[in-house]
Design an enzyme around this catalytic site. Sequence first.
Site, PDB file in Angstrom:
ATOM      1  N   GLY A   1       0.838  -1.189   0.000  1.00  0.00           N
ATOM      2  CA  GLY A   1       0.000   0.000   0.000  1.00  0.00           C
ATOM      3  C   GLY A   1       0.874   1.240   0.000  1.00  0.00           C
ATOM      4  CB  CYS A   2       0.381   4.570   1.509  1.00  0.00           C
ATOM      5  SG  CYS A   2       1.277   6.123   1.722  1.00  0.00           S
ATOM      6  CG  PHE A   3       5.917   4.956  -0.733  1.00  0.00           C
ATOM      7  CD1 PHE A   3       5.457   6.182  -0.292  1.00  0.00           C
ATOM      8  CD2 PHE A   3       6.347   4.874  -2.062  1.00  0.00           C
ATOM      9  CE1 PHE A   3       5.418   7.297  -1.119  1.00  0.00           C
ATOM     10  CE2 PHE A   3       6.318   5.971  -2.899  1.00  0.00           C
ATOM     11  CZ  PHE A   3       5.850   7.190  -2.423  1.00  0.00           C
ATOM     12  CD1 TRP A   4       5.052   8.538   2.165  1.00  0.00           C
ATOM     13  CD2 TRP A   4       3.016   9.304   2.648  1.00  0.00           C
ATOM     14  NE1 TRP A   4       4.779   9.559   1.296  1.00  0.00           N
ATOM     15  CE2 TRP A   4       3.533  10.049   1.571  1.00  0.00           C
ATOM     16  CE3 TRP A   4       1.746   9.601   3.125  1.00  0.00           C
ATOM     17  CZ2 TRP A   4       2.834  11.076   0.969  1.00  0.00           C
ATOM     18  CZ3 TRP A   4       1.045  10.633   2.522  1.00  0.00           C
ATOM     19  CH2 TRP A   4       1.586  11.368   1.454  1.00  0.00           C
TER      20      TRP A   4
END
Length: 178
Positions: free
Chosen positions: A12-15
């Site tokens: 998902g979102c890499f953050w």
Amino acid sequence: MSKINQATLGAGCFWCVETFFNEVSGIHKAISGYSGGKVPGTPTYREICSGLTGHAEVVRIEYDAEIISFEEILHIFYTAHDPTTLNRQGADVGTQYRSVIFYHNEEQHEIAKNITAAVQESMTQTIVTEISPLINYFDAEDYHQNYYKQNPEQGYCAMVVRPKLERLRKLYADKLKK
């Protein structure tokens, strides 16, 4: 003497993934990036978000294999996201948010298949995590690196990243850097 290896994972979102792995003992650094696309060159974040490049948001993890194994990293990876949702993590939808393990060599490929099969045994839904060779990797733009650390009060960070981070810190308290 340390043995530095690399792992490249999309969840998902890499953050979220980058933030947590940077806190794990044995991880030298986790870098937000993109991989798996067929588009030549280095597409922009906006192009990747369109879903048309084939790239996934990933994190390249540089780790000391004498402190943490690839197997341990994969177990953390599987608890850090929902590997049973195809091209989606929460409200983030599209192939750029797919669950993926990009292996760097045949040993990682075998380990990824074995760990995935072992994790599947304890799940009621089917794991849809892609296991593919690493291709066309590049680092994300500078403003994505350490994004949560620099923007903890930004909406997405406060509502999505922080709760995931707190859950993972509790689950893996014994694996965090002192």
